[in-house]
Scaffold this active site. Structure first.
Site, PDB file in Angstrom:
ATOM      1  N   HIS A  20       0.814  -1.224   0.000  1.00 42.65           N
ATOM      2  CA  HIS A  20       0.000   0.000   0.000  1.00 42.65           C
ATOM      3  C   HIS A  20       0.847   1.274   0.000  1.00 42.65           C
ATOM      4  O   HIS A  20       0.541   2.238   0.693  1.00 42.65           O
ATOM      5  CB  HIS A  20      -0.955  -0.001   1.175  1.00 42.65           C
ATOM      6  CG  HIS A  20      -2.015  -1.054   1.116  1.00 42.65           C
ATOM      7  ND1 HIS A  20      -2.511  -1.537  -0.068  1.00 42.65           N
ATOM      8  CD2 HIS A  20      -2.671  -1.730   2.107  1.00 42.65           C
ATOM      9  CE1 HIS A  20      -3.434  -2.456   0.178  1.00 42.65           C
ATOM     10  NE2 HIS A  20      -3.547  -2.601   1.484  1.00 42.65           N
TER      11      HIS A  20
ATOM     12  N   HIS B  83      -9.585   1.683   1.080  1.00 38.62           N
ATOM     13  CA  HIS B  83      -9.429   0.531   1.975  1.00 38.62           C
ATOM     14  C   HIS B  83     -10.487   0.522   3.090  1.00 38.62           C
ATOM     15  O   HIS B  83     -10.181   0.197   4.238  1.00 38.62           O
ATOM     16  CB  HIS B  83      -8.026   0.536   2.576  1.00 38.62           C
ATOM     17  CG  HIS B  83      -7.504  -0.830   2.924  1.00 38.62           C
ATOM     18  ND1 HIS B  83      -8.014  -1.584   3.947  1.00 38.62           N
ATOM     19  CD2 HIS B  83      -6.502  -1.564   2.374  1.00 38.62           C
ATOM     20  CE1 HIS B  83      -7.342  -2.722   4.038  1.00 38.62           C
ATOM     21  NE2 HIS B  83      -6.418  -2.749   3.087  1.00 38.62           N
TER      22      HIS B  83
ATOM     23  N   ASP C  62      -7.687 -13.336   1.305  1.00 39.62           N
ATOM     24  CA  ASP C  62      -6.905 -12.112   1.126  1.00 39.62           C
ATOM     25  C   ASP C  62      -6.251 -12.210  -0.240  1.00 39.62           C
ATOM     26  O   ASP C  62      -5.041 -12.303  -0.368  1.00 39.62           O
ATOM     27  CB  ASP C  62      -5.861 -11.963   2.233  1.00 39.62           C
ATOM     28  CG  ASP C  62      -5.211 -10.574   2.244  1.00 39.62           C
ATOM     29  OD1 ASP C  62      -5.633  -9.719   1.430  1.00 39.62           O
ATOM     30  OD2 ASP C  62      -4.299 -10.348   3.061  1.00 39.62           O
TER      31      ASP C  62
ATOM     32  N   GLU D 253     -11.519  -4.060  -2.456  1.00 39.60           N
ATOM     33  CA  GLU D 253     -10.673  -3.009  -3.018  1.00 39.60           C
ATOM     34  C   GLU D 253     -10.550  -3.183  -4.533  1.00 39.60           C
ATOM     35  O   GLU D 253      -9.963  -4.147  -5.008  1.00 39.60           O
ATOM     36  CB  GLU D 253      -9.286  -3.057  -2.379  1.00 39.60           C
ATOM     37  CG  GLU D 253      -9.297  -2.966  -0.861  1.00 39.60           C
ATOM     38  CD  GLU D 253      -8.036  -3.545  -0.250  1.00 39.60           C
ATOM     39  OE1 GLU D 253      -6.943  -2.967  -0.478  1.00 39.60           O
ATOM     40  OE2 GLU D 253      -8.125  -4.592   0.441  1.00 39.60           O
TER      41      GLU D 253
END
Length: 386
Positions: A140, A214, A286, A352
């Protein structure tokens, strides 16, 4: 916005029921002028004396609160099937928790959303080393990504829409990225209560860009418990498996016959403990889903999230090729949220919109390269119903 939600909002307004300042009241219709004028208030002060402000927007039955620190969505309030409001985004009630936090609650993410292996990539024959903040990888945008920056914010009203322009300039070399990147993110609440995000960026040197948001969602209300009963649909027949560092292996694997198949919709928790090696490795979901539609000129619907308990529904449309679904695997009960309740594993999830993780190192994947004279543009639209 769905018809039944319009009916809930209009009915509550006709009854003259006022919503409380704490966000637990009943839905109100948008004002005839197209929503309430954005409101600015002091939220806190950083250690260097920089003031951080919170902007509040309301339109079409949706309420949004955004911080100048990190471009963070601090609160997203929606009515349920009975018109009762709840904040459906995970977050904190104070600035210090955001500064100390590592969860990216509600943040605007950049320069590069998701992971880049070992924080390294090569562009035009030149190697770059980025800030690493996730083991040996960059996540990120690095240790001080856009989620840690104070954004300049300008409110606007445009016809029946209300919103905020967020501006941040990332200088050449920040977190190891080449080029000075001038970024503009526009948050818009429409008269129908849709939350639209438009991302724009320009650069003076070739660089890579992958901006996203996010926000962690719990449509039953933050702090209310698990999201495993939420029903999720993702229009994707493939996903990108990862290694132990959650870096994509390069494979585009089929979801058919695996827990990663959300094409027909199912509760998030139905297969979350199926024991698939990819799930064991990530402690849940994830991963990046490879959207069937690919890169598109305009946003197209790609995912739906529904909470049967409250009736709230979130629909997401994007022009991006990927969607990172994160099931809140690393929430460990040590974080106290806005409501004063702790967040445990699976108490929120992220959806996202993005280009694929580690795309700068996978030349066959949709490119994230931005060059001088070009403008990076991408749009994601969140539509809500009950």
């Amino acid at each position: 916005m769905e018809l039944n939600r319009r009916t809930v909002i209009a009915g509550a307004a006709a009854a003259g029921i006022a919503a409380s300042a704490l966000g637990t009241g009943t839905a109100q219709a948008a004002s005839p002028g197209g929503g309430n004028k954005p409101v600015k208030e002091l939220f806190g002060t950083l250690a260097d004396g920089t003031k951080v402000y919170r902007w509040s927007l309301a339109n079409g039955g949706t309420r949004l609160k955004v911080l100048s620190y990190g471009g963070i969505v601090q609160s997203l309030e929606l009515p349920d099937r009975h018109g009762k409001y709840a904040n459906v985004s995970l977050g904190y009630d104070n600035l210090a928790a955001y500064v100390a936090g590592t969860t990216f609650f509600g943040a605007t993410i950049g320069r590069y959303g998701n992971r880049i292996a070992k924080g390294q990539f090569t562009l035009d024959g030149k190697a770059y080393q980025l800030s690493v903040n996730d083991g040996v990888n960059s996540l990120h945008g690095g240790a001080k990504g856009f989620n840690t920056k104070v954004w300049d914010i300008e409110p606007f009203t445009k016809g029946s829409d209300v919103g905020l322009y967020l501006h941040y300039t990332s200088v050449d070399g920040e977190m190891g990225y080449p080029g000075t990147l001038r970024t503009k993110v526009t948050f818009t609440l429409t008269k129908h209560g849709d939350w639209r995000i438009d991302y724009e960026a320009t650069t003076d040197k070739p660089t890579v860009v992958n901006l996203t948001n996010h926000t962690y969602y719990n449509l039953a209300g933050e702090g209310s418990g698990t999201i495993e009963n939420h029903e999720l649909t993702i229009a994707a027949g493939r996903y990108t498996p990862t290694d132990t560092g959650l870096i994509p292996t390069g494979e585009l694997a089929k979801v058919s016959g695996t827990p990663f198949d959300f094409r027909k919709g199912k509760p998030v928790g139905r297969d979350i403990r199926a024991g698939h090696p990819q799930q064991v490795q990530a402690k849940g979901f994830d991963h990046n889903w490879v959207l069937d539609k690919g890169v598109t000129a305009k946003p197209e619907h790609i995912a739906t999230l529904h909470d049967p308990r409250s009736g709230r529904t979130l629909k997401i449309a994007t022009d991006q090729p990927g969607l990172q679904f994160y099931s809140g695997n690393f929430l460990d009960g040590t974080l106290v949220g806005t409501s004063g309740r702790t967040y445990r594993q699976g108490d929120g999830l992220c959806l996202e919109t993005q280009h694929f993780p580690d795309s700068p190192n996978e030349p066959s994947w949709p490119t994230t390269v931005l060059r001088p004279g070009q403008t990076y543009r991408t749009t994601t639209i969140h539509s809500f119903g009950a």
